[in-house]
Design a protein around this motif. Structure first.
Motif, PDB file in Angstrom:
ATOM      1  N   UNK A 111       7.164 -57.130 -31.132  1.00 13.19           N
ATOM      2  CA  UNK A 111       7.512 -55.917 -31.888  1.00 13.19           C
ATOM      3  C   UNK A 111       9.021 -55.675 -31.831  1.00 13.19           C
ATOM      4  N   UNK A 112       9.616 -55.947 -30.682  1.00 13.55           N
ATOM      5  CA  UNK A 112      11.044 -55.696 -30.503  1.00 13.55           C
ATOM      6  C   UNK A 112      11.895 -56.725 -31.234  1.00 13.55           C
ATOM      7  N   UNK A 113      11.458 -57.961 -31.239  1.00 15.71           N
ATOM      8  CA  UNK A 113      12.196 -59.027 -31.930  1.00 15.71           C
ATOM      9  C   UNK A 113      12.184 -58.791 -33.431  1.00 15.71           C
ATOM     10  N   UNK A 147       9.861 -49.993 -32.049  1.00 21.39           N
ATOM     11  CA  UNK A 147      10.805 -50.668 -31.159  1.00 21.39           C
ATOM     12  C   UNK A 147      11.092 -49.822 -29.919  1.00 21.39           C
ATOM     13  N   UNK A 148      11.262 -48.524 -30.102  1.00 24.64           N
ATOM     14  CA  UNK A 148      11.556 -47.643 -28.966  1.00 24.64           C
ATOM     15  C   UNK A 148      10.394 -47.609 -27.973  1.00 24.64           C
ATOM     16  N   UNK A 195       8.126 -49.908 -27.612  1.00 25.45           N
ATOM     17  CA  UNK A 195       8.006 -51.253 -27.040  1.00 25.45           C
ATOM     18  C   UNK A 195       9.036 -51.479 -25.944  1.00 25.45           C
ATOM     19  N   UNK A 196      10.283 -51.090 -26.195  1.00 20.51           N
ATOM     20  CA  UNK A 196      11.311 -51.312 -25.168  1.00 20.51           C
ATOM     21  C   UNK A 196      11.044 -50.456 -23.934  1.00 20.51           C
ATOM     22  N   UNK A 197      10.497 -49.281 -24.130  1.00 20.52           N
ATOM     23  CA  UNK A 197      10.178 -48.426 -22.981  1.00 20.52           C
ATOM     24  C   UNK A 197       8.992 -48.978 -22.187  1.00 20.52           C
ATOM     25  N   UNK A 198       8.019 -49.532 -22.878  1.00 18.66           N
ATOM     26  CA  UNK A 198       6.887 -50.173 -22.192  1.00 18.66           C
ATOM     27  C   UNK A 198       7.386 -51.376 -21.398  1.00 18.66           C
ATOM     28  N   UNK A 199       8.257 -52.180 -22.006  1.00 16.71           N
ATOM     29  CA  UNK A 199       8.823 -53.340 -21.314  1.00 16.71           C
ATOM     30  C   UNK A 199       9.668 -52.910 -20.116  1.00 16.71           C
ATOM     31  N   UNK A 200      10.412 -51.835 -20.275  1.00 16.49           N
ATOM     32  CA  UNK A 200      11.205 -51.311 -19.158  1.00 16.49           C
ATOM     33  C   UNK A 200      10.292 -50.965 -17.983  1.00 16.49           C
ATOM     34  N   UNK A 201       9.164 -50.314 -18.272  1.00 24.91           N
ATOM     35  CA  UNK A 201       8.208 -49.962 -17.209  1.00 24.91           C
ATOM     36  C   UNK A 201       7.666 -51.217 -16.536  1.00 24.91           C
ATOM     37  N   UNK A 202       7.310 -52.219 -17.325  1.00 28.51           N
ATOM     38  CA  UNK A 202       6.795 -53.468 -16.749  1.00 28.51           C
ATOM     39  C   UNK A 202       7.887 -54.251 -16.036  1.00 28.51           C
ATOM     40  N   UNK A 206      17.636 -56.884 -21.772  1.00 31.05           N
ATOM     41  CA  UNK A 206      19.094 -56.741 -21.940  1.00 31.05           C
ATOM     42  C   UNK A 206      19.584 -57.622 -23.079  1.00 31.05           C
ATOM     43  N   UNK A 207      19.093 -58.857 -23.109  1.00 33.51           N
ATOM     44  CA  UNK A 207      19.519 -59.789 -24.147  1.00 33.51           C
ATOM     45  C   UNK A 207      19.084 -59.298 -25.534  1.00 33.51           C
ATOM     46  N   UNK A 208      17.839 -58.895 -25.656  1.00 25.88           N
ATOM     47  CA  UNK A 208      17.326 -58.423 -26.947  1.00 25.88           C
ATOM     48  C   UNK A 208      18.026 -57.152 -27.416  1.00 25.88           C
ATOM     49  N   UNK A 209      18.277 -56.255 -26.491  1.00 27.46           N
ATOM     50  CA  UNK A 209      18.851 -54.968 -26.872  1.00 27.46           C
ATOM     51  C   UNK A 209      20.352 -55.034 -27.111  1.00 27.46           C
ATOM     52  N   UNK A 210      20.985 -56.099 -26.664  1.00 23.35           N
ATOM     53  CA  UNK A 210      22.429 -56.244 -26.855  1.00 23.35           C
ATOM     54  C   UNK A 210      22.775 -56.840 -28.217  1.00 23.35           C
TER      55      UNK A 210
END
Length: 177
Positions: free
Chosen positions: A119-121, A129-130, A132-139, A151-155
């Motif tokens: 979803x983020x890609x 996206x928001x 998804x990134x927050x779920x990934x941050x939790x994991x 970090x790589x995806x969000x940069x």
């Protein structure tokens, strides 16, 4: 499948009142939740996105009702493609990752990680996206490799993204430092 209940979902709308009425129906008659999850997870069903809208509200308020269906939900995760479904699905993933009472299995975590990364890609909707990134941050608190990937995806280039997406990226990147 109860045809009357299916029609109730099919006739529902995105309006909050409609979704709340359907959520309340499940709270009153929880035995219908398996049918709702079945419709939501059957991505070929033209009304699956409507079931996802209702499921999101149920998970937000009463996650304990959804616990028996996590495997079915995670199994269906790679199949969600409809934009109207992936936003609530990504939010359900976030709820699952943040809820301290939910103990995800390794398999469930893997499915959520894969789906949220996808979803983020393929950013189409800022909200998806928001979440998804927050779920990934939790994991990422449990699996450190996720933080580097995040970090790589969000940069990536933020110039063509919405203000909401940019805000979420800056917030997560700040937390990752």
């Amino acid at each position: 499948m109860n045809a009357k209940y299916y029609n109730q979902i099919a006739n529902s709308t995105a309006h909050r009142k409609s979704r709340d009425e359907n959520k309340q129906f499940i709270f009153t008659y929880p035995n219908y939740l398996s049918q709702l999850v079945g419709i939501a997870c059957t991505t070929e069903d033209k009304n699956h996105h409507k079931a996802c809208w209702i499921l999101e509200l149920i998970c937000e308020e009463r996650m304990e009702l959804f616990l028996p269906f996590i495997d079915e939900f995670c199994e269906a995760l790679p199949n969600f493609k409809n934009n109207s479904a992936i936003r609530p699905v990504s939010k359900i993933c976030l709820f699952l990752c943040k809820n301290k009472k939910v103990k995800l299995t390794k398999y469930q975590e893997e499915k959520i990680i894969e789906t949220c990364l996808d979803f983020l890609i393929d950013v189409k909707l800022a909200a998806t996206a928001a979440y998804s990134m927050r779920a990934l941050f939790e994991l990422g608190k449990k699996h450190s490799w996720i933080n580097e990937e995040l970090k790589m995806l969000l940069s990536r280039d933020l110039q063509n993204q919405s203000p909401g997406y940019c805000f979420a990226v800056k917030d997560i990147l700040k937390r990752l430092k």
